[in-house]
Design a protein around this motif. Sequence first.
Motif, short mmCIF file in Angstrom:
data_model
loop_
_atom_site.label_atom_id
_atom_site.label_comp_id
_atom_site.label_asym_id
_atom_site.label_seq_id
_atom_site.Cartn_x
_atom_site.Cartn_y
_atom_site.Cartn_z
N GLU A 255 0.83 -1.21 0.00
CA GLU A 255 0.00 0.00 0.00
C GLU A 255 0.87 1.26 0.00
O GLU A 255 0.55 2.25 -0.68
N ALA A 256 1.97 1.23 0.76
CA ALA A 256 2.89 2.37 0.77
C ALA A 256 3.50 2.59 -0.60
O ALA A 256 3.61 3.74 -1.07
N ASN A 257 3.89 1.51 -1.27
CA ASN A 257 4.46 1.65 -2.61
C ASN A 257 3.43 2.15 -3.62
O ASN A 257 3.77 2.89 -4.55
N LYS A 258 2.18 1.79 -3.42
CA LYS A 258 1.13 2.28 -4.31
C LYS A 258 0.89 3.77 -4.10
O LYS A 258 0.64 4.50 -5.08
N LEU A 259 0.97 4.25 -2.85
CA LEU A 259 0.77 5.67 -2.58
C LEU A 259 1.94 6.51 -3.08
O LEU A 259 1.74 7.63 -3.55
N ALA A 260 3.16 5.98 -2.97
CA ALA A 260 4.36 6.72 -3.39
C ALA A 260 5.29 5.77 -4.13
O ALA A 260 6.20 5.19 -3.53
N PRO A 261 5.10 5.57 -5.44
CA PRO A 261 5.94 4.62 -6.18
C PRO A 261 7.41 5.03 -6.24
O PRO A 261 8.27 4.17 -6.42
N ASP A 262 7.71 6.33 -6.11
CA ASP A 262 9.09 6.80 -6.18
C ASP A 262 9.79 6.83 -4.82
O ASP A 262 10.93 7.31 -4.72
N PHE A 263 9.12 6.34 -3.78
CA PHE A 263 9.69 6.34 -2.44
C PHE A 263 10.51 5.06 -2.27
O PHE A 263 9.96 3.96 -2.18
N ALA A 264 11.84 5.21 -2.27
CA ALA A 264 12.74 4.05 -2.29
C ALA A 264 12.56 3.13 -1.08
O ALA A 264 12.52 1.90 -1.26
N PRO A 265 12.46 3.62 0.16
CA PRO A 265 12.28 2.68 1.29
C PRO A 265 11.03 1.83 1.17
O PRO A 265 11.04 0.65 1.54
N ALA A 266 9.93 2.40 0.66
CA ALA A 266 8.71 1.61 0.50
C ALA A 266 8.90 0.54 -0.55
O ALA A 266 8.47 -0.62 -0.38
N ALA A 267 9.56 0.90 -1.66
CA ALA A 267 9.79 -0.10 -2.71
C ALA A 267 10.71 -1.21 -2.22
O ALA A 267 10.49 -2.40 -2.50
N VAL A 268 11.75 -0.85 -1.48
CA VAL A 268 12.67 -1.86 -0.96
C VAL A 268 11.98 -2.78 0.03
O VAL A 268 12.15 -4.01 0.00
N ALA A 269 11.16 -2.20 0.91
CA ALA A 269 10.45 -3.03 1.90
C ALA A 269 9.47 -3.98 1.22
O ALA A 269 9.39 -5.18 1.56
N ALA A 270 8.71 -3.48 0.23
CA ALA A 270 7.75 -4.34 -0.45
C ALA A 270 8.45 -5.44 -1.24
O ALA A 270 8.05 -6.61 -1.20
N ALA A 271 9.50 -5.07 -1.97
CA ALA A 271 10.21 -6.08 -2.77
C ALA A 271 10.90 -7.11 -1.89
O ALA A 271 10.91 -8.31 -2.21
N ASN A 272 11.45 -6.69 -0.78
CA ASN A 272 12.12 -7.62 0.12
C ASN A 272 11.14 -8.66 0.67
O ASN A 272 11.45 -9.86 0.73
N LEU A 273 9.94 -8.21 1.05
CA LEU A 273 8.94 -9.15 1.56
C LEU A 273 8.45 -10.08 0.46
O LEU A 273 8.17 -11.27 0.70
N LEU A 274 8.33 -9.57 -0.76
CA LEU A 274 7.93 -10.43 -1.87
C LEU A 274 9.02 -11.45 -2.20
O LEU A 274 8.71 -12.62 -2.52
N PHE A 275 10.27 -11.04 -2.12
CA PHE A 275 11.35 -11.99 -2.39
C PHE A 275 11.38 -13.10 -1.35
O PHE A 275 11.69 -14.26 -1.66
N LYS A 276 11.08 -12.76 -0.10
CA LYS A 276 11.06 -13.78 0.94
C LYS A 276 9.95 -14.79 0.72
O LYS A 276 10.05 -15.94 1.18
N GLN A 277 8.90 -14.38 -0.01
CA GLN A 277 7.81 -15.30 -0.32
C GLN A 277 7.95 -15.87 -1.74
O GLN A 277 6.98 -16.35 -2.32
N ASN A 278 9.16 -15.75 -2.31
CA ASN A 278 9.51 -16.33 -3.62
C ASN A 278 8.72 -15.71 -4.77
O ASN A 278 8.56 -16.33 -5.82
N ASP A 279 8.24 -14.49 -4.59
CA ASP A 279 7.57 -13.78 -5.68
C ASP A 279 8.58 -12.79 -6.28
O ASP A 279 8.51 -11.58 -6.08
N VAL A 280 9.56 -13.36 -7.02
CA VAL A 280 10.65 -12.54 -7.54
C VAL A 280 10.17 -11.63 -8.66
O VAL A 280 10.62 -10.49 -8.80
N ARG A 281 9.23 -12.09 -9.45
CA ARG A 281 8.78 -11.32 -10.62
C ARG A 281 8.10 -10.02 -10.19
O ARG A 281 8.44 -8.94 -10.69
N LYS A 282 7.17 -10.10 -9.23
CA LYS A 282 6.47 -8.90 -8.80
C LYS A 282 7.41 -7.96 -8.04
O LYS A 282 7.36 -6.74 -8.24
#
Length: 533
Positions: free
Chosen positions: A254-281
């Motif tokens: 949700e944070a990444n959706k509100l601010a796509p250019d906000f690097a900490p939000a993108a890193v946090a979202a991608a890191n959690l997705l990588f931990k769940q093996n969703d590398v593509r998203k």
Amino acid sequence: MIRILIFLAAVFALGLGFAWLADRPGEMVVTFNGYQYQVSLMVAAVAIVAVVAAVMIVWWLIKSLWNSPYTISRYFRVRRRDRGYQALSTGMIAAGAGDGALARKKSKEAAKLIRSDQEPLIQLLEAQASLLEGDHEGAREKFEAMLDDPEMRLLGLRGLYLEAERLGDRNAARHYAGRAASVAPQLAWAAESTLEDLTGRGDWDGALKLVEAQKSTRQIERDAANRRRAVLLTAKAQALTDSDPNAAKAAALEANKLAPDFAPAAVAAANLLFKQNDVRKGSKILEAAWKAEPHPEIAELYTHARPGDAVVDRLNRAKKLQELKRNNAESSMTVARAALDAQDFSTARREAEAAIRMDRREGAYLLLADIEEAETGDQGKIRQLLSKAVRAPRDPAWVADAVVSERWAPVSPVSGKLDAFAWRAPMERLGQLIDSHEDEADVPVLAAPAKPTKEAEVIDHPAVAKTISEAPTEPKPAVGDDQVTPVTAAAFAAIPNDAEPVEPAEELARLPDDPGVDPDDEAEKSPRRFRLF
């Protein structure tokens, strides 16, 4: 205006009526008690009108006499109230001007003329007068008394909040601000202080509710509210990463959706997705953020998205990021790091030099020093690169209130302000720009300065010259030795008081010495990575 028109219409109607009666003569006969009265119709009409007017005048006189005590008391009461409001107005102006004595005098005068329960501003004037006189305890008592009045409660909370801030009691200040924000969330001072309190305690849900209330009351703009929500959701995701990964992922997305250019939000979202093996998203989120603003944390997470990848695979992913953002120093440094890990020294050197051409900073020179050490081990070139890194501007970092942090944080550790950290170069050391010719040629050897042929300048003053000439001469040194002529105390005493002072010559700036590499530091740190700070 309407009353005047009604009066004119009534007069016009009476005139028409009398004109109509005058055109139609007649007589009116009245018999009363055996007597017969006969008058013309016009006289009868005039008599009736006169009787009605007389009755109205008599009724007005009787009513005025009956209400005269109340009218007189109301006159004096209005006059007293006007004097009280005049005193209150003068006192408020005096309080605003800082005249505590006049403010106290007018507050007492207004309290005598106007009841405080009728005019709450008297309490405010008394509190302001107490503050101007330095009686903070009395002012706090008056502010506390305002809490019992619903009309004055917010004013009392504001006064107690300011007093707590003056005393440095932040807990009390936030307590009063929280009470005010619960009643009136549109108050900026109360909402901001309460928001700092909630974020300081890590109550991200409460802070999100407060930001939503600020947005609904239009206290802040929509874009500012979305930015605050993105920061708070990112902080919530970081706090719930280990305890509740699903809730953390939802907050980060949700944070990444509100601010796509906000690097900490993108890193946090991608890191959690990588931990769940969703590398593509997760990769798509990082790519979108990289297009908006390249960031080293994004590059680090993107290149290491799959832990089992080989160094060549990480190099290919780094090159993919470079394709998304060409002619960018951060893109070139990302490829250079990945190429250094893959032992592709030519690519690493080319990209590092390209990064230096685009953005001269210490990290690029340190990376080039790593490449030089891994490829050739030439200590001379390594020292030269390290000396350039010392003089180059520092790399960007997370900075808030003069605090430099390696990791992003939602609030400032100094002021507690939300979203205070910004990605920029720290200002603790102002680096000098390095000329382009330093990269093309080696550092020239400084030759010894030639012996000056011009004699040293002396102070052109008669008293000083005379004193120096009268001083006993000493044997001259041998030719070629440096000579400094001492100035005696008698020479300074002979200078008159009105002589113009002579500014001392500026000291020549010394070139920085090369301290070399400390053997202890060299043993502790990795031989393939240089870091100044």
